[in-house]
Design a protein around this motif. Structure first.
Motif, PDB file in Angstrom:
ATOM      1  N   SER A 296       0.936  -1.201  -0.055  1.00  0.00           N
ATOM      2  CA  SER A 296       0.020   0.062   0.060  1.00  0.00           C
ATOM      3  C   SER A 296       1.000   1.364   0.103  1.00  0.00           C
ATOM      4  O   SER A 296       1.977   1.134  -0.604  1.00  0.00           O
ATOM      5  N   THR A 297       0.574   2.344   0.600  1.00  0.00           N
ATOM      6  CA  THR A 297       1.135   3.643   0.693  1.00  0.00           C
ATOM      7  C   THR A 297       2.240   3.561   1.596  1.00  0.00           C
ATOM      8  O   THR A 297       2.084   3.410   2.654  1.00  0.00           O
ATOM      9  N   ARG A 298       3.536   3.964   0.979  1.00  0.00           N
ATOM     10  CA  ARG A 298       4.813   3.788   1.850  1.00  0.00           C
ATOM     11  C   ARG A 298       5.219   5.288   2.060  1.00  0.00           C
ATOM     12  O   ARG A 298       5.525   6.117   0.931  1.00  0.00           O
ATOM     13  N   ILE A 299       5.135   5.779   3.313  1.00  0.00           N
ATOM     14  CA  ILE A 299       5.669   7.107   3.699  1.00  0.00           C
ATOM     15  C   ILE A 299       7.226   7.075   4.246  1.00  0.00           C
ATOM     16  O   ILE A 299       7.530   6.644   5.197  1.00  0.00           O
ATOM     17  N   GLU A 300       8.077   7.763   3.289  1.00  0.00           N
ATOM     18  CA  GLU A 300       9.402   7.778   3.490  1.00  0.00           C
ATOM     19  C   GLU A 300       9.845   8.764   4.136  1.00  0.00           C
ATOM     20  O   GLU A 300      10.050   9.820   3.797  1.00  0.00           O
ATOM     21  N   LEU A 301      10.067   8.753   5.507  1.00  0.00           N
ATOM     22  CA  LEU A 301      10.635   9.679   6.520  1.00  0.00           C
ATOM     23  C   LEU A 301      11.970  10.102   5.997  1.00  0.00           C
ATOM     24  O   LEU A 301      12.717   9.194   5.849  1.00  0.00           O
ATOM     25  N   GLY A 302      12.385  11.368   5.766  1.00  0.00           N
ATOM     26  CA  GLY A 302      13.702  11.922   5.319  1.00  0.00           C
ATOM     27  C   GLY A 302      13.739  12.044   3.872  1.00  0.00           C
ATOM     28  O   GLY A 302      14.457  12.684   3.341  1.00  0.00           O
ATOM     29  N   SER A 303      12.580  11.748   3.161  1.00  0.00           N
ATOM     30  CA  SER A 303      12.510  12.117   1.596  1.00  0.00           C
ATOM     31  C   SER A 303      12.293  13.291   1.401  1.00  0.00           C
ATOM     32  O   SER A 303      12.093  14.301   2.188  1.00  0.00           O
ATOM     33  N   GLU A 304      12.240  13.836   0.123  1.00  0.00           N
ATOM     34  CA  GLU A 304      11.881  15.134  -0.314  1.00  0.00           C
ATOM     35  C   GLU A 304      10.582  15.361   0.155  1.00  0.00           C
ATOM     36  O   GLU A 304      10.585  16.790   0.478  1.00  0.00           O
ATOM     37  N   THR A 305       9.600  14.860  -0.051  1.00  0.00           N
ATOM     38  CA  THR A 305       8.267  14.793   0.506  1.00  0.00           C
ATOM     39  C   THR A 305       8.084  14.966   1.929  1.00  0.00           C
ATOM     40  O   THR A 305       7.137  15.956   2.356  1.00  0.00           O
ATOM     41  N   PHE A 306       8.707  13.961   2.519  1.00  0.00           N
ATOM     42  CA  PHE A 306       8.423  13.911   3.805  1.00  0.00           C
ATOM     43  C   PHE A 306       9.941  13.982   4.729  1.00  0.00           C
ATOM     44  O   PHE A 306      10.258  12.826   5.284  1.00  0.00           O
ATOM     45  N   LYS A 307      10.436  15.111   4.716  1.00  0.00           N
ATOM     46  CA  LYS A 307      11.655  15.304   5.340  1.00  0.00           C
ATOM     47  C   LYS A 307      11.433  15.052   7.090  1.00  0.00           C
ATOM     48  O   LYS A 307      12.500  14.693   7.602  1.00  0.00           O
ATOM     49  N   THR A 308      10.511  15.670   7.461  1.00  0.00           N
ATOM     50  CA  THR A 308      10.197  15.489   8.980  1.00  0.00           C
ATOM     51  C   THR A 308       8.820  15.037   9.496  1.00  0.00           C
ATOM     52  O   THR A 308       7.922  14.774   8.579  1.00  0.00           O
ATOM     53  N   TRP A 309       8.889  14.758  10.689  1.00  0.00           N
ATOM     54  CA  TRP A 309       7.416  14.339  11.221  1.00  0.00           C
ATOM     55  C   TRP A 309       6.514  15.329  10.917  1.00  0.00           C
ATOM     56  O   TRP A 309       5.485  14.874  11.058  1.00  0.00           O
ATOM     57  N   GLU A 310       7.027  16.518  11.311  1.00  0.00           N
ATOM     58  CA  GLU A 310       5.884  17.563  10.870  1.00  0.00           C
ATOM     59  C   GLU A 310       5.229  17.504   9.585  1.00  0.00           C
ATOM     60  O   GLU A 310       3.782  17.756   9.255  1.00  0.00           O
ATOM     61  N   ASP A 311       5.917  17.003   8.522  1.00  0.00           N
ATOM     62  CA  ASP A 311       5.512  16.851   7.355  1.00  0.00           C
ATOM     63  C   ASP A 311       4.564  15.757   7.256  1.00  0.00           C
ATOM     64  O   ASP A 311       3.682  15.787   6.664  1.00  0.00           O
ATOM     65  N   ILE A 312       4.758  14.876   7.996  1.00  0.00           N
ATOM     66  CA  ILE A 312       4.073  13.643   7.935  1.00  0.00           C
ATOM     67  C   ILE A 312       2.505  13.950   8.684  1.00  0.00           C
ATOM     68  O   ILE A 312       1.557  13.503   8.349  1.00  0.00           O
ATOM     69  N   LEU A 313       2.810  14.968   9.736  1.00  0.00           N
ATOM     70  CA  LEU A 313       1.563  15.058  10.423  1.00  0.00           C
ATOM     71  C   LEU A 313       0.627  16.153   9.738  1.00  0.00           C
ATOM     72  O   LEU A 313      -0.742  15.941   9.532  1.00  0.00           O
ATOM     73  N   GLU A 314       1.268  16.907   8.821  1.00  0.00           N
ATOM     74  CA  GLU A 314       0.344  17.723   7.953  1.00  0.00           C
ATOM     75  C   GLU A 314      -0.386  16.920   7.010  1.00  0.00           C
ATOM     76  O   GLU A 314      -1.762  16.937   6.664  1.00  0.00           O
ATOM     77  N   PHE A 315       0.344  16.160   6.357  1.00  0.00           N
ATOM     78  CA  PHE A 315      -0.465  15.047   5.391  1.00  0.00           C
ATOM     79  C   PHE A 315      -1.338  14.237   6.005  1.00  0.00           C
ATOM     80  O   PHE A 315      -2.331  14.237   5.323  1.00  0.00           O
ATOM     81  N   PHE A 316      -1.257  13.830   7.170  1.00  0.00           N
ATOM     82  CA  PHE A 316      -2.354  12.943   7.714  1.00  0.00           C
ATOM     83  C   PHE A 316      -3.352  13.822   8.181  1.00  0.00           C
ATOM     84  O   PHE A 316      -4.651  13.358   8.369  1.00  0.00           O
ATOM     85  N   SER A 317      -3.072  14.926   8.503  1.00  0.00           N
ATOM     86  CA  SER A 317      -4.270  15.938   9.204  1.00  0.00           C
ATOM     87  C   SER A 317      -5.217  16.155   7.870  1.00  0.00           C
ATOM     88  O   SER A 317      -6.098  16.400   8.267  1.00  0.00           O
ATOM     89  N   ARG A 318      -4.505  16.334   6.828  1.00  0.00           N
ATOM     90  CA  ARG A 318      -5.459  16.504   5.668  1.00  0.00           C
ATOM     91  C   ARG A 318      -6.202  15.487   5.047  1.00  0.00           C
ATOM     92  O   ARG A 318      -7.326  15.532   4.986  1.00  0.00           O
ATOM     93  N   LEU A 319      -5.788  14.369   5.422  1.00  0.00           N
ATOM     94  CA  LEU A 319      -6.452  13.020   4.976  1.00  0.00           C
ATOM     95  C   LEU A 319      -7.455  12.559   6.151  1.00  0.00           C
ATOM     96  O   LEU A 319      -8.600  12.219   5.836  1.00  0.00           O
ATOM     97  N   ASN A 320      -7.177  13.363   7.445  1.00  0.00           N
ATOM     98  CA  ASN A 320      -8.332  12.882   8.410  1.00  0.00           C
ATOM     99  C   ASN A 320      -9.011  11.738   8.703  1.00  0.00           C
ATOM    100  O   ASN A 320     -10.364  11.391   8.554  1.00  0.00           O
ATOM    101  N   GLY A 321      -7.938  10.563   8.665  1.00  0.00           N
ATOM    102  CA  GLY A 321      -8.783   9.419   8.824  1.00  0.00           C
ATOM    103  C   GLY A 321      -8.872   8.459   7.686  1.00  0.00           C
ATOM    104  O   GLY A 321      -9.100   7.216   7.584  1.00  0.00           O
ATOM    105  N   GLN A 322      -8.603   9.145   6.554  1.00  0.00           N
ATOM    106  CA  GLN A 322      -8.792   8.370   5.360  1.00  0.00           C
ATOM    107  C   GLN A 322      -7.799   7.402   5.003  1.00  0.00           C
ATOM    108  O   GLN A 322      -6.609   7.684   5.379  1.00  0.00           O
TER     109      GLN A 322
END
Length: 322
Positions: A296-322
């Protein structure tokens, strides 16, 4: 728990006007919280609780300390027992509680104190002897016990775990504070609510190594993200299983308990094949162990898109459980 009822059963010398009741109402504004003042005489308290259950049909019962002892006997309901005082009759003697007892909180009848006599103590002892009778398989699934690791008043983890399977420890003492309520009790309430509503949340796996900690210390930004994720998703922790380190699984169990607590209960997976995990998201910082082939969907911490945990938090905040 929106639109549902919670029956709160207070501890020894307390009342339904305790600060814990107020806090639960604040955290669950859409929930009706019923919190009666218990009579001092045990059989009268038990009768009141059974009558209340018959009349109100609560969706969940939460009992603390002595209230946890009473709550265990309220069969047929989902229940959370917090530091249950299954030996309150013995505790009264051990802690020299005979004589005048002042209530911790105001009571509706205006009583300020009561007298604990030897005869009354024996009634508590008798009531404790009625616990754990007639436990069915259904009851096993409906009862959760939460036990503080630093509780100086009661220690009934052993007797509970002999009778029920959902025995959880949390970092805390006997009396429940905001930290325990928020990070240990609320996750269990959420679990019960999901089960009652038939909700299956999307699954997130988080790889522990190089993702959640540095030199054994959890990153603050990770903890912030984790606490958000457990409110919206079913979150599991994934760790490797080294061939030459038999103590590693134990260290991983200790790490998840020490740092993540109750939300990580039965949520640790040890595997060298992340590609075999069935779920919706995998958060990882490396591609080994099958991570690169996660289906399924792989989130790579440290990548260009997800450099930090803050980027991951923002991503999932937009999904809101989806």
């Amino acid at each position: 728990m929106k639109g549902k009822k919670i029956l709160y059963v207070h501890g020894f010398g307390s009342s339904g006007q305790s600060g814990t009741v107020t806090r639960i109402r604040e955290l669950l504004p859409g929930t009706e919280v019923i919190a009666p003042d218990l009579p001092i005489i045990p059989r009268e308290a038990m009768a009141l609780l059974r009558d209340t259950c018959d009349e109100q049909c609560p969706d969940l019962i939460i009992g603390t300390s002595m209230g946890g002892m009473y709550t265990e006997m309220l069969r047929g309901f989902d229940r959370i027992l917090i530091n249950p005082a299954f030996r309150i009759g013995e505790t009264i003697l051990k802690r020299n509680m005979l004589g005048k007892i002042t209530f911790f909180n105001p009571r509706k009848d205006g009583a300020k104190d009561f007298i604990m006599t030897k005869h009354l103590q024996e009634q508590y002892l008798e009531m404790c002897g009625q616990c754990f009778s007639g436990i069915t398989d259904d009851e096993q699934d409906r009862v959760f016990g939460l036990f503080g690791t630093d509780d100086p008043v009661v220690d009934t983890y052993g007797i509970f775990s002999q009778n029920y399977k959902n025995a959880l420890r949390f970092h805390g003492e006997h009396r429940m504070n905001d930290t325990v309520l928020m990070h240990s009790v609320m996750p269990v309430i959420r679990l019960v609510d999901d089960r009652q509503n038939g909700i299956c949340r999307n699954i997130i796996y988080i790889s522990l190594e190089d993702t959640m900690e540095r030199n054994g210390i959890p990153m603050p930004s990770m903890m912030k993200t984790y606490r958000y994720l457990i409110e919206k998703y079913d979150v599991y922790i994934v760790a490797a299983l080294p061939d030459n380190d038999s103590s590693y699984p134990v260290r991983m169990q200790e790490w998840t308990f020490d740092n993540l607590g109750v939300p990580a209960y039965r949520k640790l997976i040890l595997t060298n094949r992340k590609d075999l995990l069935y779920g919706d998201y995998l958060i990882d910082a490396c591609s080994n162990g099958g991570s690169a082939d996660f289906m399924s969907t792989r989130i790579e911490l440290g990548s260009e898109t997800f450099k930090t945990w803050e980027d991951i938090l923002e991503f999932f905040s937009r999904l809101n459980g989806q």
